[in-house]
Design an enzyme around this catalytic site. Structure first.
Site, PDB file in Angstrom:
ATOM      1  N   ARG A   1      35.437 -29.875 -16.268  1.00  0.00           N
ATOM      2  CA  ARG A   1      35.863 -30.519 -15.008  1.00  0.00           C
ATOM      3  C   ARG A   1      37.375 -30.643 -14.922  1.00  0.00           C
ATOM      4  NH1 ARG A   1      31.588 -34.101 -12.468  1.00  0.00           N
ATOM      5  NH2 ARG A   1      33.225 -34.851 -11.127  1.00  0.00           N
TER       6      ARG A   1
ATOM      7  N   LYS B   1      19.518 -28.527 -26.887  1.00  0.00           N
ATOM      8  CA  LYS B   1      18.703 -29.720 -26.945  1.00  0.00           C
ATOM      9  C   LYS B   1      19.583 -30.955 -26.727  1.00  0.00           C
ATOM     10  CE  LYS B   1      18.138 -32.084 -30.726  1.00  0.00           C
ATOM     11  NZ  LYS B   1      19.365 -32.667 -31.241  1.00  0.00           N
TER      12      LYS B   1
ATOM     13  N   HIS C   1      18.807 -25.422 -33.401  1.00  0.00           N
ATOM     14  CA  HIS C   1      19.665 -24.710 -34.364  1.00  0.00           C
ATOM     15  C   HIS C   1      19.056 -24.660 -35.756  1.00  0.00           C
ATOM     16  CE1 HIS C   1      21.270 -28.703 -35.449  1.00  0.00           C
ATOM     17  NE2 HIS C   1      21.710 -28.135 -36.565  1.00  0.00           N
TER      18      HIS C   1
ATOM     19  N   LYS D   1      18.887 -21.491 -39.293  1.00  0.00           N
ATOM     20  CA  LYS D   1      19.370 -21.711 -40.668  1.00  0.00           C
ATOM     21  C   LYS D   1      18.771 -20.654 -41.598  1.00  0.00           C
ATOM     22  CE  LYS D   1      20.363 -26.578 -40.165  1.00  0.00           C
ATOM     23  NZ  LYS D   1      21.715 -26.929 -40.550  1.00  0.00           N
TER      24      LYS D   1
ATOM     25  N   ASP E   1      15.962 -37.064 -31.089  1.00  0.00           N
ATOM     26  CA  ASP E   1      17.099 -36.271 -31.579  1.00  0.00           C
ATOM     27  C   ASP E   1      16.665 -35.278 -32.670  1.00  0.00           C
ATOM     28  OD1 ASP E   1      19.940 -35.754 -31.616  1.00  0.00           O
ATOM     29  OD2 ASP E   1      20.016 -36.781 -33.555  1.00  0.00           O
TER      30      ASP E   1
ATOM     31  N   HIS F   1      13.742 -30.503 -34.489  1.00  0.00           N
ATOM     32  CA  HIS F   1      14.006 -29.881 -35.787  1.00  0.00           C
ATOM     33  C   HIS F   1      12.838 -30.059 -36.769  1.00  0.00           C
ATOM     34  CE1 HIS F   1      17.859 -29.491 -34.067  1.00  0.00           C
ATOM     35  NE2 HIS F   1      18.410 -30.610 -34.496  1.00  0.00           N
TER      36      HIS F   1
ATOM     37  N   LYS G   1      19.752 -41.432 -40.400  1.00  0.00           N
ATOM     38  CA  LYS G   1      21.208 -41.403 -40.559  1.00  0.00           C
ATOM     39  C   LYS G   1      21.575 -42.467 -41.577  1.00  0.00           C
ATOM     40  CE  LYS G   1      22.310 -39.199 -36.271  1.00  0.00           C
ATOM     41  NZ  LYS G   1      22.604 -37.820 -36.660  1.00  0.00           N
TER      42      LYS G   1
HETATM   43  C1  BG6 Z   1      21.623 -32.303 -34.128  1.00  0.00           C
HETATM   44  C2  BG6 Z   1      21.479 -33.779 -33.891  1.00  0.00           C
HETATM   45  O1  BG6 Z   1      20.670 -31.588 -33.379  1.00  0.00           O
HETATM   46  O2  BG6 Z   1      21.419 -32.028 -35.504  1.00  0.00           O
HETATM   47  C3  BG6 Z   1      22.435 -34.576 -34.768  1.00  0.00           C
HETATM   48  O3  BG6 Z   1      21.724 -34.063 -32.524  1.00  0.00           O
HETATM   49  C4  BG6 Z   1      22.304 -34.190 -36.205  1.00  0.00           C
HETATM   50  O4  BG6 Z   1      22.237 -35.964 -34.598  1.00  0.00           O
HETATM   51  C5  BG6 Z   1      22.367 -32.670 -36.362  1.00  0.00           C
HETATM   52  O5  BG6 Z   1      23.361 -34.793 -36.923  1.00  0.00           O
HETATM   53  C6  BG6 Z   1      22.053 -32.248 -37.780  1.00  0.00           C
HETATM   54  O6  BG6 Z   1      22.274 -30.878 -37.895  1.00  0.00           O
HETATM   55  P1  BG6 Z   1      22.740 -30.274 -39.288  1.00  0.00           P
HETATM   56  O7  BG6 Z   1      22.719 -28.797 -39.057  1.00  0.00           O
HETATM   57  O8  BG6 Z   1      24.097 -30.813 -39.554  1.00  0.00           O
HETATM   58  O9  BG6 Z   1      21.726 -30.729 -40.289  1.00  0.00           O
END
Ligand code: BG6
Length: 489
Positions: A46, A145, A175, A179, A232, A237, A337
């Site tokens: 923006r 996501k 993602h 990996k 999240d 994941h 976390k």
């Molecule tokens: C993200 C989450 O998708 O994945 C984050 O939104 C998280 O909260 C992260 O920290 C972890 O990814 P990685 O690859 O660092 O384990």
């Protein structure tokens, strides 16, 4: 396979994900010689900035995220030459002219729109792209996501994005699927005869999947507060890792063959009932503690906007898969976390030996265990029993270690590097299909509704621990322990 020339449009190009992951990943592929010299990376934001001002922002915010060893000023300068900046309001189609001016009209060119934006804007942006004639036949759209907040919003996104793009043009990113170790799990399961006969209820006692982070929520509080660990990490994941671990052998690695098998796993997850929800789901939130010896504040103390927040920063779940292969095998999933360690792993524990022929009792034998480590270093560990050297027949647990970095000695590719290349090549196998996304939401939705209705607070856990004691109790009820808790100090 060489990439065809492309225009890659990054909506949210100046944002956190772009600076931390996407730009460094694109730079790495540029340095590796994968990107065509004429390719354009068009960052959209923006703020009114010139190309030069945006490059300054990249120098400040993206460059520090590039591995020092991989950084070469000359390559970075050349990479920055392929970056353009376009200022527009993504929600307003009439402001898209600068983007139209920047895009090339060659039909042989790949055009990618990467939406590193909140999911509430996905549909609007797609409609705007359509309205301005930008969503062409050879365009692709990448959705970051979180893909929705619940089943209804995910369905709405699928519906509206699907009005503009065909399913074969939609790349839904998780993602974790990019990996190295996740792909190695596929190689391990389907490239060897050893595991497949054992990969079933007759031989496997339980599976644990953990993604533990030492970091807290940091500067992502605005997003995280509305999301929490379940949305999240678990919905995406953790469930994707579960699918890759549990799926039947696909016919091939083509996108639909793999995604059909993952979908079957999601459909066979036993739905929660009010009783199993209360027993099999644990929700926690970190309080103050120490991580790596340093004091860290509580989530609520970091959250000035909502110091009574009930957002969970930890979730543990016992999942069951109702199929012939997996009936009765618990899959324990957890993520949090500010945990005791930074790790991501899949632990497949085999059953105990049926009878000991040695003087030692069977209870002194550790069951075989296969650990697929995703982080911090990707690798495999197989725990076996072996005889200790010398006189007598005493057996002891030993570890067979395979460190992929050590074995292959080739530079590692970040998950985003691999996934961006796949988008540019049009390979969909590592991306979620619409029905997969919805099936995952369908399974987690009762948990969300239960929490909302009960209005119960997450259980506090000390930062730097393995989460609330209730998570140990969850697995302890089945006579088991989380792997880290079972390991000698
Ligand atoms: C993200 C989450 O998708 O994945 C984050 O939104 C998280 O909260 C992260 O920290 C972890 O990814 P990685 O690859 O660092 O384990």
């Amino acid at each position: 396979m060489a990439l065809t020339d492309f225009d890659l449009v990054l909506f949210g190009g100046g944002g956190d994900l772009s600076m931390r992951k996407l730009i460094p990943a694109l730079y790495a592929r540029h340095r590796a010689g994968d990107l065509p010299a004429t390719a354009q990376i068009i960052c959209v934001g923006r703020q009114a900035l010139s190309d030069a001002e945006f490059i300054d922002a990249l120098n400040q915010n993206a460059k520090p995220n590039i591995n020092e060893k991989a950084f070469k000023q000359e390559a970075w300068d050349a990479f920055c030459n392929s970056v353009r900046y376009v200022s527009l309001d993504a929600t307003d189609a009439s402001s898209y002219q600068p983007l139209i001016d920047c895009l090339r009209n060659d039909p042989g060119l790949t055009r990618v729109f990467y939406l590193a934006m909140p999911p509430t804007l996905f549909a609007k942006i797609c409609h705007n792209l359509n309205e301005r004639g930008l969503a062409t036949e050879n365009s692709r759209v990448v959705l970051e996501k979180p893909l929705g907040r619940d089943l209804a919003s995910a369905k709405q996104i699928n519906l509206e994005v699907g009005q503009v793009f065909k399913e074969s043009q939609i790349f839904r990113i998780d993602h974790y699927l990019g990996k190295e170790a996740v792909q190695n799990l596929l190689a391990l399961r389907f490239g060897n005869v050893l595991f497949e006969p054992l990969w079933r209820r007759e031989w496997i006692s339980d599976v644990q999947i953990t993604i533990a982070e030492e970091l807290g929520v940091g500067n992502r509080m605005g997003y995280y507060e509305t999301s929490g660990a379940l949305r999240d990490m678990l919905q995406n994941h953790l469930l994707q890792l579960l699918c890759i671990t549990a799926m039947e052998p696909p016919l091939s690695v083509t996108p639909d063959a793999v995604r059909d098998e993952k979908l079957k796993v999601l459909h066979s997850l036993k739905p929660f009932t009010p009783t199993t929800l209360a027993r099999n789901v644990v929700r926690g939130q970190y309080r103050a503690g120490h991580v790596e010896g340093k004091p860290v504040p509580a989530y609520r103390a970091e959250n000035s906007a909502n110091p009574d927040s009930t957002t969970e920063t930890f979730v543990a779940v016992k999942a069951e898969i109702d199929t012939w292969r997996w009936a009765g095998v618990p899959f324990y999933l957890r993520t949090g976390k500010r945990m005791a360690d930074q790790l991501a792993e899949i632990v497949v524990r085999f059953k105990s030996i049926p009878h000991s022929i040695f003087a030692q009792s069977t209870s002194s034998f550790q069951p075989n265990c296969l650990v697929i480590r995703l982080q911090p270093d990707d690798g495999l560990q197989l725990n076996l029993m072996a005889k200790t050297p010398g006189d007598g027949m005493r057996l002891k647990p030993v570890e067979l270690e395979l460190d992929f970095a050590e074995t292959f000695k080739t530079p590692r590719m970040d998950a985003y590097e691999r996934l961006l290349l796949d988008v540019l090549r049009g390979h969909l196998t590592l991306f979620m299909r619409a029905d997969e996304l919805e099936a995952a939401w369908e399974w987690v939705e009762p948990i969300l509704r239960h929490w909302e209705q009960e209005g119960n607070e997450p259980i506090p856990y000390t930062s730097g621990s393995w989460g609330p004691a209730a998570a140990s109790a969850l697995i302890g009820r089945d006579g088991l322990q989380w792997r880290e808790e079972a390991l000698p100090e």
